[in-house]
Design a protein around this motif. Structure first.
Motif, PDB file in Angstrom:
ATOM      1  N   MET A 191       3.969  26.031  49.304  1.00 19.07           N
ATOM      2  CA  MET A 191       2.930  25.727  48.343  1.00 19.07           C
ATOM      3  C   MET A 191       3.543  25.650  46.948  1.00 19.07           C
ATOM      4  O   MET A 191       4.209  26.577  46.507  1.00 19.07           O
ATOM      5  CB  MET A 191       1.859  26.807  48.329  1.00 19.07           C
ATOM      6  CG  MET A 191       1.015  26.873  49.551  1.00 19.07           C
ATOM      7  SD  MET A 191      -0.339  28.068  49.436  1.00 19.07           S
ATOM      8  CE  MET A 191       0.496  29.566  49.103  1.00 19.07           C
ATOM      9  N   LYS A 192       3.296  24.568  46.302  1.00 26.74           N
ATOM     10  CA  LYS A 192       3.728  24.415  44.918  1.00 26.74           C
ATOM     11  C   LYS A 192       2.628  24.932  44.000  1.00 26.74           C
ATOM     12  O   LYS A 192       1.449  24.734  44.264  1.00 26.74           O
ATOM     13  CB  LYS A 192       3.962  22.946  44.595  1.00 26.74           C
ATOM     14  CG  LYS A 192       5.079  22.299  45.335  1.00 26.74           C
ATOM     15  CD  LYS A 192       5.223  20.895  44.825  1.00 26.74           C
ATOM     16  CE  LYS A 192       5.868  19.996  45.838  1.00 26.74           C
ATOM     17  NZ  LYS A 192       5.922  18.621  45.366  1.00 26.74           N
ATOM     18  N   ALA A 193       3.041  25.544  42.908  1.00 33.43           N
ATOM     19  CA  ALA A 193       2.065  25.986  41.909  1.00 33.43           C
ATOM     20  C   ALA A 193       1.432  24.751  41.283  1.00 33.43           C
ATOM     21  O   ALA A 193       2.121  23.820  40.904  1.00 33.43           O
ATOM     22  CB  ALA A 193       2.739  26.834  40.848  1.00 33.43           C
ATOM     23  N   ASN A 194       0.113  24.713  41.236  1.00 29.41           N
ATOM     24  CA  ASN A 194      -0.579  23.581  40.620  1.00 29.41           C
ATOM     25  C   ASN A 194      -1.628  24.050  39.611  1.00 29.41           C
ATOM     26  O   ASN A 194      -2.575  23.345  39.315  1.00 29.41           O
ATOM     27  CB  ASN A 194      -1.205  22.666  41.677  1.00 29.41           C
ATOM     28  CG  ASN A 194      -2.274  23.333  42.505  1.00 29.41           C
ATOM     29  OD1 ASN A 194      -2.583  24.497  42.321  1.00 29.41           O
ATOM     30  ND2 ASN A 194      -2.823  22.595  43.444  1.00 29.41           N
ATOM     31  N   MET A 195      -1.425  25.272  39.095  1.00 30.85           N
ATOM     32  CA  MET A 195      -2.402  25.852  38.198  1.00 30.85           C
ATOM     33  C   MET A 195      -1.712  26.390  36.948  1.00 30.85           C
ATOM     34  O   MET A 195      -0.729  27.118  37.045  1.00 30.85           O
ATOM     35  CB  MET A 195      -3.107  26.998  38.931  1.00 30.85           C
ATOM     36  CG  MET A 195      -4.338  27.485  38.282  1.00 30.85           C
ATOM     37  SD  MET A 195      -5.128  28.778  39.240  1.00 30.85           S
ATOM     38  CE  MET A 195      -5.331  28.008  40.820  1.00 30.85           C
ATOM     39  N   GLY A 196      -2.220  26.017  35.786  1.00 33.03           N
ATOM     40  CA  GLY A 196      -1.666  26.468  34.520  1.00 33.03           C
ATOM     41  C   GLY A 196      -2.146  27.852  34.133  1.00 33.03           C
ATOM     42  O   GLY A 196      -2.973  28.465  34.814  1.00 33.03           O
ATOM     43  N   GLY A 197      -1.647  28.340  33.007  1.00 32.46           N
ATOM     44  CA  GLY A 197      -1.924  29.699  32.562  1.00 32.46           C
ATOM     45  C   GLY A 197      -3.375  29.987  32.252  1.00 32.46           C
ATOM     46  O   GLY A 197      -3.930  30.991  32.704  1.00 32.46           O
TER      47      GLY A 197
END
Length: 64
Positions: free
Chosen positions: A1-7
């Motif tokens: 799973m790639k991170a697809n969510m910002g801070g």
């Protein structure tokens, strides 16, 4: 799973999840408050399956 969510997205999801779970645990809202587990989990994992389906990414970093 790639991170697809910002801070900012991540922090908001975690806060909303904690608030909903807390309200459900104290009996202030109905059973639906336990749905706060979903935004809490997606925020902690930095991955949203719906974003993947829609081709959205709020993560500022390019993933390989």
């Amino acid at each position: 799973m790639k991170a697809n969510m910002g801070g900012v997205d991540r922090v908001l999801r975690i806060l909303v999840g904690i608030v909903l779970i807390s309200l459900a645990a104290t009996g202030q809202v109905g059973w639906w408050g336990w749905l706060g587990v979903v935004p809490l989990a997606t925020g902690l994992m930095r991955f949203c399956p719906l974003y993947t389906l829609l081709g959205i990414s709020t993560c500022p970093l390019k993933q390989k």
